[in-house]
Design a protein around this motif. Structure first.
Motif, PDB file in Angstrom:
ATOM      1  N   ASP A   9     -68.032  70.094   2.294  1.00 46.07           N
ATOM      2  CA  ASP A   9     -68.157  68.707   2.741  1.00 46.07           C
ATOM      3  C   ASP A   9     -67.715  67.811   1.593  1.00 46.07           C
ATOM      4  O   ASP A   9     -67.881  68.155   0.414  1.00 46.07           O
ATOM      5  CB  ASP A   9     -69.600  68.369   3.138  1.00 46.07           C
ATOM      6  N   GLN A  59     -66.933  66.431   7.129  1.00 45.08           N
ATOM      7  CA  GLN A  59     -67.593  67.720   7.251  1.00 45.08           C
ATOM      8  C   GLN A  59     -66.578  68.714   7.809  1.00 45.08           C
ATOM      9  O   GLN A  59     -66.175  68.608   8.980  1.00 45.08           O
ATOM     10  CB  GLN A  59     -68.807  67.631   8.174  1.00 45.08           C
ATOM     11  N   THR A  60     -66.175  69.669   7.000  1.00 46.44           N
ATOM     12  CA  THR A  60     -65.113  70.585   7.418  1.00 46.44           C
ATOM     13  C   THR A  60     -65.568  71.527   8.529  1.00 46.44           C
ATOM     14  O   THR A  60     -64.768  71.879   9.409  1.00 46.44           O
ATOM     15  CB  THR A  60     -64.620  71.416   6.220  1.00 46.44           C
ATOM     16  N   SER A  61     -66.844  71.949   8.531  1.00 45.46           N
ATOM     17  CA  SER A  61     -67.308  72.895   9.555  1.00 45.46           C
ATOM     18  C   SER A  61     -67.324  72.257  10.937  1.00 45.46           C
ATOM     19  O   SER A  61     -66.915  72.858  11.926  1.00 45.46           O
ATOM     20  CB  SER A  61     -68.704  73.417   9.202  1.00 45.46           C
ATOM     21  N   ALA A  62     -67.803  70.997  11.014  1.00 43.36           N
ATOM     22  CA  ALA A  62     -67.878  70.309  12.302  1.00 43.36           C
ATOM     23  C   ALA A  62     -66.669  69.427  12.562  1.00 43.36           C
ATOM     24  O   ALA A  62     -66.521  68.885  13.655  1.00 43.36           O
ATOM     25  CB  ALA A  62     -69.152  69.467  12.371  1.00 43.36           C
ATOM     26  N   LYS A  63     -65.809  69.263  11.539  1.00 42.16           N
ATOM     27  CA  LYS A  63     -64.625  68.394  11.619  1.00 42.16           C
ATOM     28  C   LYS A  63     -65.017  66.960  11.969  1.00 42.16           C
ATOM     29  O   LYS A  63     -64.359  66.289  12.758  1.00 42.16           O
ATOM     30  CB  LYS A  63     -63.603  68.943  12.629  1.00 42.16           C
ATOM     31  N   LYS A 100     -72.969  78.075   5.908  1.00 41.60           N
ATOM     32  CA  LYS A 100     -71.850  77.842   6.819  1.00 41.60           C
ATOM     33  C   LYS A 100     -70.509  78.227   6.204  1.00 41.60           C
ATOM     34  O   LYS A 100     -69.490  78.199   6.896  1.00 41.60           O
ATOM     35  CB  LYS A 100     -71.812  76.362   7.227  1.00 41.60           C
ATOM     36  N   ASN A 101     -70.511  78.520   4.893  1.00 42.89           N
ATOM     37  CA  ASN A 101     -69.277  78.829   4.174  1.00 42.89           C
ATOM     38  C   ASN A 101     -68.258  77.708   4.373  1.00 42.89           C
ATOM     39  O   ASN A 101     -67.104  77.935   4.756  1.00 42.89           O
ATOM     40  CB  ASN A 101     -68.699  80.169   4.635  1.00 42.89           C
ATOM     41  N   ALA A 102     -68.730  76.472   4.124  1.00 44.89           N
ATOM     42  CA  ALA A 102     -67.885  75.312   4.399  1.00 44.89           C
ATOM     43  C   ALA A 102     -68.111  74.225   3.348  1.00 44.89           C
ATOM     44  O   ALA A 102     -69.193  74.120   2.758  1.00 44.89           O
ATOM     45  CB  ALA A 102     -68.187  74.747   5.788  1.00 44.89           C
ATOM     46  N   TYR A 136     -70.864  72.267  -1.134  1.00 43.85           N
ATOM     47  CA  TYR A 136     -70.538  73.535  -0.479  1.00 43.85           C
ATOM     48  C   TYR A 136     -71.786  74.109   0.162  1.00 43.85           C
ATOM     49  O   TYR A 136     -72.828  74.242  -0.490  1.00 43.85           O
ATOM     50  CB  TYR A 136     -69.968  74.525  -1.498  1.00 43.85           C
ATOM     51  N   ASP A 137     -71.697  74.416   1.451  1.00 44.32           N
ATOM     52  CA  ASP A 137     -72.798  75.001   2.206  1.00 44.32           C
ATOM     53  C   ASP A 137     -72.572  76.508   2.272  1.00 44.32           C
ATOM     54  O   ASP A 137     -71.657  76.989   2.950  1.00 44.32           O
ATOM     55  CB  ASP A 137     -72.836  74.397   3.618  1.00 44.32           C
TER      56      ASP A 137
END
Length: 213
Positions: free
Chosen positions: A148, A166-170, A144-146, A140-141
């Motif tokens: 991985d 990577q959920t933030s960058a998809k 970025k509140n995201a 968890y980042d």
């Protein structure tokens, strides 16, 4: 004893290479690394880095073209009878300091954290090894509140398959690697950005050879 390694990376747009030579001198290890920038357009110091290391204690890296020094110190303490591995990294050039810690709960469970001082860049990761063959790594980042995710699976002793998201960058990635002392090591990487309209996979291959002299 002297050890040397050569790594080549192939992509559709370009190819790159790097080499590392290390020499053990008592409790210390001396290392020099080169990239293909050192030989493009004639020999130069571009891409040259040298390092002095005492395994488990410290590493001092010096980037010759950038005239930048990086210090890395390692230590281990026990918390509730569990080993806590600590790492302090400071780069003089950009003034960045990184703190890294990993608490080993048992052979199959580990919790780690990474923080860049003076920023909100903090990452937390949990590592779980199931049956010695499969590893799950959610992270968890906080900046970025995201989340991985990564899953690694070993096959036939030398083959490793790793999937990441990577959920933030998809970004979805798939990596197949094989490590062999006799035949060298190789890695094939494929990635795709699910947020793009045209989801075209990006391919990359790496091969590494290691020698002892």
């Amino acid at each position: 004893m002297m050890k040397a390694s050569f790594k080549a990376r192939y992509e559709p747009e370009k190819a790159a290479a790097a080499a590392t030579v290390s020499v053990k001198a008592g409790d210390f290890k001396l290392r020099a690394s080169l990239t293909d920038a050192t030989v493009v357009n004639g020999p130069s110091l571009n891409g040259l880095a040298i390092a002095v290391e005492k395994p488990g204690f410290f590493i001092v890296d010096y980037n010759v073209p950038k005239k930048d020094v990086r210090f890395q110190f390692m230590n281990s303490v026990r918390v509730a009878e569990k080993p806590l591995n600590l790492t302090y990294i400071h780069s003089k050039g950009d003034g960045r300091t990184i703190l890294d810690g990993a608490l080993v709960i048992d052979s199959g469970n580990k919790v780690s954290a990474n923080h860049v001082l003076g920023t909100g860049n903090t990452k937390l990761k949990y590592t779980y090894v199931h049956g010695w063959l499969t590893t799950f790594e959610p992270s968890y980042d906080l900046g970025k509140n995201a989340w991985d995710f990564a899953v690694t699976r070993k096959f036939y002793g030398d083959d490793v398959l790793r999937a990441t998201y990577q959920t933030s960058a998809k970004n979805l990635g798939l990596e197949w690697s094989r490590s062999s002392k006799q035949n060298g090591s190789f890695k094939i990487i494929a990635s795709v950005n699910l947020a793009e309209e045209r989801k075209i996979p990006k391919l990359c291959a790496e091969t590494t050879w290691e020698f002892e002299m």
